[in-house]
Design an enzyme around this catalytic site. Structure first.
Site, PDB file in Angstrom:
ATOM      1  CG  HIS A  44      -1.739  -1.069   1.277  1.00  0.00           C
ATOM      2  ND1 HIS A  44      -2.516  -1.688   2.239  1.00  0.00           N
ATOM      3  CD2 HIS A  44      -2.268  -1.822   0.156  1.00  0.00           C
ATOM      4  CE1 HIS A  44      -3.423  -2.726   1.905  1.00  0.00           C
ATOM      5  NE2 HIS A  44      -3.265  -2.842   0.532  1.00  0.00           N
ATOM      6  CD  GLN A  45       4.355  -0.481  -2.211  1.00  0.00           C
ATOM      7  OE1 GLN A  45       2.999  -0.552  -2.502  1.00  0.00           O
ATOM      8  NE2 GLN A  45       5.277  -1.214  -2.710  1.00  0.00           N
TER       9      GLN A  45
END
Length: 514
Positions: free
Chosen positions: A449-450
């Protein structure tokens, strides 16, 4: 290829596919969508249960984080989608909208109530094609986004929901509504799967418009920089088949390259921290010190149990979840646990334990991390890799939350409703405080979930304003998870779709598109 388009959208992921589709709905507008990866029509993408087979392949950028002293010196993989659909073509297909507080925080940071929860809830209702129990206040039908509770889930999934209730966590019919307005809860996951087939954002939005003469989709096109004429974006440069090409954008360029490549493209274009750029001989066009800073991700820690009797994973192999607080005084949940229907552990932990062939995992995530990382250039050329440093678990508050999260996962995983499915707890098991902390630092990995590396806001570290326009540059917007001021509470695909929808609305208002 035309020499110029009205709009050039860079990246076909969960935001770019949406923006391209919405812009192309106006037949008088010509849109070019550039994607560095290739075709998504392969079994590993289309078949929901085969998603792990995409990791470390040509459909994955295969980023690797810098060595992290807070993870016992480990360099963790940072997989990201490199294919039509981006992350939505290789992810686990969980539809998670984020918490009310996330969107109200976005509105506060942007100074624009249209980013607030009630406005975003309107977008979600409009775009969904909800297949679960009718809930018109929270869910919509007839939209582009087919979403349903995991159908015919493995029996271990409802057992997880019951075990969470056993630990005092309330349960809900679905995780996208009232459950994410308060303290959290447990539910069967909402997933983007239909009859076993992945419903990527590209397939839901862009693919149905592929026959339109005003939309061009080009694969194998690696965007390297934005072409600037003074303070205005006039097009983009990209590499395809080893050749460098330039294409004009008469109205706007939209960067939707994700939280690693969006800041890279900005910096290679002369937009970023002037000190860093000058060190690589890149002339500064716009000094924005926040470009590449504020990197956030959700750390995930695998807690594993061996099955009594093996049960094959169903759907995408992750069908139940719960959100809860590590500290009752918090204003929203800071923990998310996704049950994974197979053993999932870091390489270091797998070497240390007797890993079973068949098991299930409570993947314990920190969804309000305080640690902040960065994305930096390593050189001035497009083929120079970026240095990705998530700086995971560097903040002591995250370590405390991780310990609380693992202890809660052990309580839930060993609760009576899951006992019929648990032969033994594989990891972490009973440990001293020192041993548990070492386990967490060995186990922590990315939830993929950058985000947040070109944040929306009004302070000196902000990169875009409330309308997603890059400060100081005309004709350039960013539409992807990099604009988040902080990472949302939960999986980031659904919020990225909202960002794409908002970008298209804002562009339409600027240019009088209906």
């Amino acid at each position: 290829m035309r020499p110029h388009y009205d709009f050039v959208v860079c990246g076909s992921g969960s935001s770019g596919s949406v923006a391209a589709r919405r812009l192309a709905e106006n037949a008088s507008v010509h849109v070019l969508l550039l994607e560095a990866g290739g075709d998504d029509d392969v079994p590993a993408v289309r078949n929901a249960g085969q998603w792990p087979l995409n990791l470390d392949t040509e459909r994955d950028w295969q980023f690797v984080a810098a060595p992290n002293p807070h993870l016992n010196g480990r360099s963790i993989p940072m997989n990201m989608g490199k294919v039509l659909g981006g992350g939505s073509s290789i992810n686990v297909m969980v539809w998670s909208r984020g918490h009310r507080n996330d969107w109200d925080y976005f509105a506060s940071e942007a100074g624009d109530p249209r980013w607030g929860y009630e406005s975003v809830l309107d977008i979600y209702r409009r775009i969904e094609d909800w297949q679960g129990v009718p809930d018109p206040h929270y869910r919509g039908t007839g939209g582009n986004v087919f979403v349903q509770p995991a159908p015919d889930p493995s029996p271990v999934a409802p057992a997880l929901v019951a075990a969470a209730a056993h630990a005092g966590i309330p349960t809900f019919d679905h995780p996208n509504g009232k459950m994410m307005e308060g303290e959290g809860g447990a539910a069967i996951c909402d997933i983007r799967v239909r009859d076993g087939i992945r419903q990527s954002v590209f397939r839901s939005y862009t693919y149905p418009y592929m026959d339109r003469p005003n939309l061009t989709v080009l694969t194998g096109a690696l965007v390297t920089r934005v072409i600037l004429d003074g303070g205005r974006a006039t097009g983009v440069e990209f590499v395809r088949d080893g050749q460098t090409h330039r294409v004009g954008a008469t109205s706007e360029v939209v960067l939707s390259l994700g939280a690693i490549h969006t800041p890279k493209a900005l910096m290679l274009s002369g937009i970023g921290d002037s000190g860093q750029l000058s060190g690589f001989g890149i002339p500064t066009v716009q000094h924005l010190p926040g470009v590449g800073q504020n990197l956030q991700d959700h750390p995930g820690i695998g807690c594993v149990w061996e099955y009594r009797e093996p049960i094959a994973p169903r759907n995408a192999g992750s069908e139940a979840t719960y959100f809860w607080k590590s500290d009752p005084s918090l204003d929203a949940p800071d923990l998310q646990v996704c049950q994974v229907e197979f053993p999932l552990a870091s390489a270091e932990c797998a070497r240390q334990c007797d890993m079973p062939e068949a098991g299930w995992t409570l993947y314990t995530g920190l969804v309000r991390p305080q640690s902040r990382g960065s994305v930096r250039l390593s050189g001035p050329r497009p083929n120079d890799p970026v240095r990705v440093d998530p700086n995971m678990l560097s903040d002591p508050a995250d370590v405390r939350a991780a310990i609380a999260g693992v202890e809660l996962s052990r309580e839930v995983g060993n609760a009576a409703p899951l006992a019929p499915f648990a032969k033994r707890e594989v990891m972490p098991g009973d440990r001293t405080e020192t041993e548990l902390l070492r386990f967490i630092r060995d186990a922590a990995a990315t939830y993929w979930h950058q985000s947040c590396t070109a944040k929306m806001g009004r302070d000196e570290m902000s990169v875009v304003d409330a309308e997603l326009r890059v400060y100081g540059i005309d004709g350039l917007r960013i539409a992807d998870a990099s604009i988040m001021p902080r990472v949302t509470t939960g999986n980031t695909m659904a919020p990225s779709v909202v960002i794409g929808e908002r970008a298209a609305e804002l562009i339409g208002e600027t240019h009088g598109l209906s």
